[in-house]
Design a protein around this motif. Structure first.
Motif, PDB file in Angstrom:
ATOM      1  N   LEU A   1     -25.164 -29.709 -14.697  1.00  0.00           N
ATOM      2  CA  LEU A   1     -24.129 -30.870 -14.842  1.00  0.00           C
ATOM      3  C   LEU A   1     -23.526 -31.051 -16.144  1.00  0.00           C
ATOM      4  N   GLY A   2     -24.831 -30.967 -17.170  1.00  0.00           N
ATOM      5  CA  GLY A   2     -23.909 -31.280 -18.655  1.00  0.00           C
ATOM      6  C   GLY A   2     -24.921 -30.702 -19.681  1.00  0.00           C
ATOM      7  N   SER A   3     -24.486 -30.990 -20.799  1.00  0.00           N
ATOM      8  CA  SER A   3     -25.292 -30.571 -22.158  1.00  0.00           C
ATOM      9  C   SER A   3     -26.338 -30.972 -22.204  1.00  0.00           C
ATOM     10  N   ILE A   4     -26.814 -32.166 -21.965  1.00  0.00           N
ATOM     11  CA  ILE A   4     -28.145 -32.887 -22.206  1.00  0.00           C
ATOM     12  C   ILE A   4     -28.338 -33.845 -21.190  1.00  0.00           C
ATOM     13  N   VAL A   5     -29.685 -33.937 -20.590  1.00  0.00           N
ATOM     14  CA  VAL A   5     -30.294 -34.842 -19.894  1.00  0.00           C
ATOM     15  C   VAL A   5     -30.992 -35.861 -20.478  1.00  0.00           C
ATOM     16  N   GLN A   6     -31.098 -37.099 -19.997  1.00  0.00           N
ATOM     17  CA  GLN A   6     -31.970 -37.939 -20.426  1.00  0.00           C
ATOM     18  C   GLN A   6     -32.649 -38.765 -19.267  1.00  0.00           C
TER      19      GLN A   6
ATOM     20  N   LEU B   1     -28.041 -20.784  -7.357  1.00  0.00           N
ATOM     21  CA  LEU B   1     -28.632 -21.771  -6.508  1.00  0.00           C
ATOM     22  C   LEU B   1     -28.058 -22.968  -6.011  1.00  0.00           C
ATOM     23  N   ILE B   2     -27.400 -23.625  -7.118  1.00  0.00           N
ATOM     24  CA  ILE B   2     -26.643 -24.759  -6.656  1.00  0.00           C
ATOM     25  C   ILE B   2     -25.180 -24.328  -6.889  1.00  0.00           C
ATOM     26  N   THR B   3     -24.569 -24.542  -5.976  1.00  0.00           N
ATOM     27  CA  THR B   3     -23.199 -24.263  -5.690  1.00  0.00           C
ATOM     28  C   THR B   3     -22.177 -24.660  -6.589  1.00  0.00           C
ATOM     29  N   ASP B   4     -22.204 -26.141  -6.820  1.00  0.00           N
ATOM     30  CA  ASP B   4     -21.064 -26.664  -7.543  1.00  0.00           C
ATOM     31  C   ASP B   4     -21.683 -28.281  -8.007  1.00  0.00           C
ATOM     32  N   ASP B   5     -21.100 -28.963  -8.756  1.00  0.00           N
ATOM     33  CA  ASP B   5     -21.511 -30.316  -9.295  1.00  0.00           C
ATOM     34  C   ASP B   5     -21.621 -31.432  -7.996  1.00  0.00           C
ATOM     35  N   ALA B   6     -20.871 -31.163  -6.956  1.00  0.00           N
ATOM     36  CA  ALA B   6     -21.223 -32.226  -6.175  1.00  0.00           C
ATOM     37  C   ALA B   6     -22.489 -31.782  -5.355  1.00  0.00           C
ATOM     38  N   GLN B   7     -22.899 -30.596  -5.363  1.00  0.00           N
ATOM     39  CA  GLN B   7     -24.164 -30.155  -4.667  1.00  0.00           C
ATOM     40  C   GLN B   7     -25.413 -30.573  -5.759  1.00  0.00           C
ATOM     41  N   ALA B   8     -24.925 -30.498  -6.913  1.00  0.00           N
ATOM     42  CA  ALA B   8     -26.018 -30.883  -8.050  1.00  0.00           C
ATOM     43  C   ALA B   8     -26.456 -32.087  -7.863  1.00  0.00           C
ATOM     44  N   LEU B   9     -25.228 -33.274  -7.791  1.00  0.00           N
ATOM     45  CA  LEU B   9     -25.566 -34.479  -7.662  1.00  0.00           C
ATOM     46  C   LEU B   9     -26.167 -34.948  -6.456  1.00  0.00           C
ATOM     47  N   VAL B  10     -26.195 -34.370  -5.431  1.00  0.00           N
ATOM     48  CA  VAL B  10     -26.738 -34.693  -4.119  1.00  0.00           C
ATOM     49  C   VAL B  10     -28.207 -34.396  -4.090  1.00  0.00           C
ATOM     50  N   GLU B  11     -28.484 -33.506  -4.867  1.00  0.00           N
ATOM     51  CA  GLU B  11     -29.915 -33.054  -5.176  1.00  0.00           C
ATOM     52  C   GLU B  11     -30.789 -34.266  -5.977  1.00  0.00           C
ATOM     53  N   LEU B  12     -29.913 -34.777  -6.889  1.00  0.00           N
ATOM     54  CA  LEU B  12     -30.333 -36.005  -7.488  1.00  0.00           C
ATOM     55  C   LEU B  12     -30.622 -37.288  -6.654  1.00  0.00           C
ATOM     56  N   VAL B  13     -29.661 -37.466  -5.731  1.00  0.00           N
ATOM     57  CA  VAL B  13     -29.763 -38.595  -4.666  1.00  0.00           C
ATOM     58  C   VAL B  13     -30.627 -38.218  -3.898  1.00  0.00           C
ATOM     59  N   LYS B  14     -31.102 -37.006  -3.382  1.00  0.00           N
ATOM     60  CA  LYS B  14     -32.191 -36.672  -2.538  1.00  0.00           C
ATOM     61  C   LYS B  14     -33.383 -37.053  -3.240  1.00  0.00           C
ATOM     62  N   ASN B  15     -33.425 -36.903  -4.453  1.00  0.00           N
ATOM     63  CA  ASN B  15     -34.850 -37.297  -5.424  1.00  0.00           C
ATOM     64  C   ASN B  15     -34.954 -38.881  -5.095  1.00  0.00           C
ATOM     65  N   SER B  16     -33.972 -39.441  -5.166  1.00  0.00           N
ATOM     66  CA  SER B  16     -34.238 -40.984  -5.095  1.00  0.00           C
ATOM     67  C   SER B  16     -34.447 -41.123  -3.638  1.00  0.00           C
TER      68      SER B  16
END
Length: 829
Positions: free
Chosen positions: A121-126, A9-24
């Motif tokens: 995006l990565g192994s661990i999220v904080q 559902l999330i095509t690539d890392d750039a799209q994953a990043l923008v989903e976080l910016v959308k939350n902001s």
């Protein structure tokens, strides 16, 4: 399953990043700071950066991505129900009720998929967040190590620690920071080159306009990434710019053109440009255009411009007029945008010359992007189909996919009817989307019409100014060739007059000799006038010098007249060629008319076959229930049912090629397409003692319009069928063989026919070239194959392979530009 969802559902890392910016954005943040570090190592528990000597220690992970905003933050309940629960978004209901945030924003994230983005995006999220609160502010810290879920029996068996820390008033401000440690795709952020990364980011975060008051700052390995300034400069520097806005059923389009769009590529074109345009900044040409092409100019709202844009255009289009009548359309809601069209010529007049830093940036930014509240919707690079409309001719003046850049701005509030897919990669096919697409096609059409008016007529204007002619600009090719022939005939008439001039020069010899004799006799006379004698001698000398020059000039005139006679012959040949071309165009129009009739017939036959199948089923059910059983009637009804099914199957072969379906491209396995072609042609070929087989050596996937591919294969197979059947019918061969070989990235068609005559090897794909009898072939089949492939980005050629007679016998269809990886790999894996 959750990890798989994150990948799909999330095509690539750039799209994953923008989903976080959308939350902001949804959290009413006014500033978002993104920092990406791919160079250092971090402790997976504390998140602290490690010293160089600790990089290989246990628990060390490389790379960190952080997104920090000043939004309203999240409390524990929101973290639990929203952020940690997939597809449980309270924003969906909030949005459905038409509500907005405190800053008047309509939420963008309503599918509850943002967590999947941070997961990939990565192994661990904080997560560290401070919610807005009337009481003492509290910081919530959540840490998730995705590796702990891999061997767990269920999600509930993995505890997620939450740390709570109260703060005194004023010590901390609301906001959220998400840190991802151990980046999965380090090469995505550092290995593609700065420009490519800028292009990726520009596709998801608008470089043209802020997202409704949200400022986004991005830093990668300590370097700020800023595309906004260059993007604005690119639009402003382009020779041609379009601006458009739609609201309340009306689309307003404006266009402006700079004089540099007329410069051309060659030195001669540049010289003409400097002579006719630069001195008055194109005023004379613009005035001539508005006068000579008044009707077309008026339809495009053309008017004189200013010092920067010498011509301006405008048009207003109603949604009802823009809509394609073949489908239902709806109002997409208000939107606006801007498109620039630029060239990469190497002139001193070009804003994108070789010395300009904008040149490489422009190539990376090409494409027309769609943004909703500043966030990109990642459509196909050529979602407007510019490449399908573009011709290979130099005289094509419309928007080209690699020479256009711009944007369309949508909003969550005003364009609710334009629904994105779950992957944020496209819009759902709804009436609103079709209305939006049809309106954007009007923008594309307007760009093409305005530039055709300017640049096509610039050629006419320049020709008239530099080489005046009695012919009007509307003269037909036949009229032009006749004009050349007439002028050549008139010039050829001067040949006789030149011979008369030569005879006169010979007579002048005698006259001058007489003058010399008279001068000599006068010198012996009793009374001599010295001045008169000197004048006669001087006149004699000058006449002889002029006579010599005239003789040389007449020799040159003879050469010119000989060339004119040659040109007259060439003009007559040109006349014959044009007449032949007119006849061939008429033949081509017959084929076009036949194609249109076939399109209509296919629709009607399809409906008739459907009705026949339905009625025959009803009759069969009825007859089988009767006593006694009428075997003959049942047999006849079965025959009707089977025949109507076969009729529908034959017509279905045409359906993908019909005009309203040619625009659709899909992902296809080549072996499946070839198998369908073999199945379709096999019964007919078998009856003619011809074997059609598919040889699958290395299969591959392509993105292509199915109808066009079938037309390509059909034309190649039918071409082989004709020549192979002649060999069989004449008993020169016992059985015909046609083989379609799939060997990535080629599809090869070969037969055991006589081969291609050497006389047409180099012109086989030209229109009207054929060695078939006139009553059998028009010479368009292979030309159509080459044109269909060109429209999709492929090519076809006559391969070097030769048969037993030494003639070429195989066609190679090259589809490498259409290749698609069936299982795309995530960057960094």
């Amino acid at each position: 399953m959750l990890f798989k969802l994150g990948e799909d559902l999330i095509t690539d890392d750039a799209q994953a990043l923008v989903e976080l910016v959308k939350n902001s954005y949804d959290a009413d943040a006014q500033t978002v700071r993104v920092e990406i570090d791919t160079e250092h190592w971090f402790d997976r528990e504390t998140g602290q950066e490690l010293e160089d000597g600790e990089a290989g220690a246990a628990g060390a992970v490389r790379g960190r991505l952080s997104v920090r905003d000043d939004g309203h933050g999240m409390d524990l309940d929101v973290i639990r129900r929203g952020w940690l629960t997939v597809s449980n978004s309270g924003k969906r209901k909030f949005k459905a009720e038409g509500r907005t945030t405190r800053l008047g924003r309509t939420p963008l994230g309503d599918k509850g998929l943002g967590r999947l983005g941070v997961q990939r995006l990565g192994s661990i999220v904080q997560l560290e967040t401070v919610p807005v609160s009337d009481v003492a502010p509290t910081t919530y810290k959540v840490s998730i190590d995705w590796s702990k879920f891999l061997d767990a029996d269920s999600l509930s068996t993995v505890a997620i620690p939450v740390e709570t820390q109260p703060y005194a008033d004023g010590d901390v401000k609301p906001g959220t920071e998400i840190r991802v440690l151990g980046l999965n795709s380090l090469d995505y952020w550092e290995g593609k080159g700065e420009l490519d990364l800028q292009k990726q980011l520009a596709s998801i975060l608008s470089p043209y306009d802020n997202a409704a008051g949200l400022r986004v700052f991005i830093k990668i390995n300590g370097v700020d990434v800023d595309t906004r300034r260059e993007a604005r400069r690119l639009l402003d520097a382009a020779p041609t710019i379009l601006r458009f806005a739609y609201a309340n059923g009306q689309l307003e389009i404006e266009s402006a053109t700079q004089i540099v769009s007329l410069r051309g590529q060659s030195a001669d074109q540049a010289a003409t440009y400097r002579r006719l345009v630069v001195p008055d900044n194109g005023f004379a040409f613009a005035t001539w255009l508005l006068r000579e092409k008044a009707a077309k100019a008026k339809s495009l709202g053309a008017e004189l411009g200013d010092d920067k844009y010498f011509l301006r255009f405008s048009r207003t289009i109603d949604l009802a007029d823009a809509a394609d009548s073949r489908h239902e359309v709806g109002d997409p809601g208000p939107f606006s945008g801007e498109i620039s069209s630029f060239t990469f010529d190497r002139s001193e007049d070009s804003a994108l010359d070789t010395m300009s830093e904008l040149r490489s940036f422009a190539k990376g930014m090409s494409g027309i992007r769609v943004f909703r509240d500043g966030f990109g919707i990642r459509l196909d690079d050529d979602w407007l189909g510019l490449s399908r409309q573009q011709t290979t001719a130099a005289s094509y003046y419309g928007l080209r996919p690699l020479n256009s850049a711009g944007y369309v701005n949508l909003s969550a509030r005003d364009n609710v009817a334009l629904e994105e897919t779950s992957s944020r990669e496209a819009f759902r096919d709804t009436p609103a989307w079709r209305g939006f697409y049809d309106l954007m096609q009007q923008v594309v059409k307007f760009a093409r019409e305005t530039q055709e008016l300017v640049r096509r007529n610039w050629v006419t204007y320049a020709r008239e100014q530099l080489t005046p002619t009695a012919l009007p600009s509307t003269a037909t090719p036949l009229e032009i060739s006749d004009h050349i022939s007439d002028r050549a005939a008139q010039a050829a008439g001067a040949k006789g007059r030149a011979e008369e001039a030569k005879a006169t020069l010979k007579e002048l010899d005698a006259i001058v000799d007489g003058l010399d004799t008279s001068a000599a006799g006068a010198g012996e006379a009793l009374w001599v006038d010295p001045e008169l004698q000197a004048a006669v001698t001087r006149a004699s000398s000058e006449i002889r010098a002029a006579q010599t020059k005239l003789s040389s000039a007449l020799v040159e005139v003879d050469g010119v007249l000989d060339m004119i006679r040659d040109l007259q012959g060439a003009a007559e040949l040109l006349h014959e060629k044009i007449s032949l071309a007119d006849e061939r165009v008429s033949d081509a129009w017959e084929s076009v008319a036949l194609g249109l009739s076939a399109e209509i017939l296919a629709h009607e036959v399809d409906h008739i076959a459907d009705r026949l199948r339905g009625r025959s089923h009803q009759i069969l059910d009825y007859l089988r229930g009767q006593e006694p059983v009428d075997v003959r009637s049942i047999g006849y009804a079965e025959h009707v049912r089977a025949s109507s099914a076969e009729l529908a199957r034959q017509v279905s072969r045409l359906n993908p090629s019909l005009r309203f379906r040619r625009e659709t491209r899909g992902l296809h396995k080549v072996s499946d397409l070839v198998a369908s072609a073999v199945e379709f042609h096999h019964p007919r070929l078998e009856s003619r003692k011809i074997t059609l087989v598919a040889d699958i050596r290395q299969d591959f996937m392509i993105r292509i319009n199915e109808g066009k591919f079938m037309q390509i294969i059909d034309n190649l197979v039918r071409n082989s069928e004709y020549w192979v059947s002649r060999e069989v019918d004449s008993k020169r061969s016992d059985r015909g063989e046609i083989t379609i070989t799939v060997d990535s990235p080629f599809v090869q068609v070969q037969d055991n026919g006589p081969g291609v005559p050497m006389s047409v090897e180099d012109s086989l794909f030209d229109p009207f070239v054929t060695t078939k009898p006139a009553a059998v072939g028009r010479g368009l089949g292979l030309f159509v194959v080459s044109q269909l492939l060109d429209s999709e980005g492929g090519t076809v050629e006559l391969a070097d392979h030769r048969n037993h007679a030494g003639l070429r016998d195989r066609f190679d269809v090259d589809l490498r530009t259409l290749l698609v990886d069936p299982e795309p790999r995530t960057a960094g894996r």
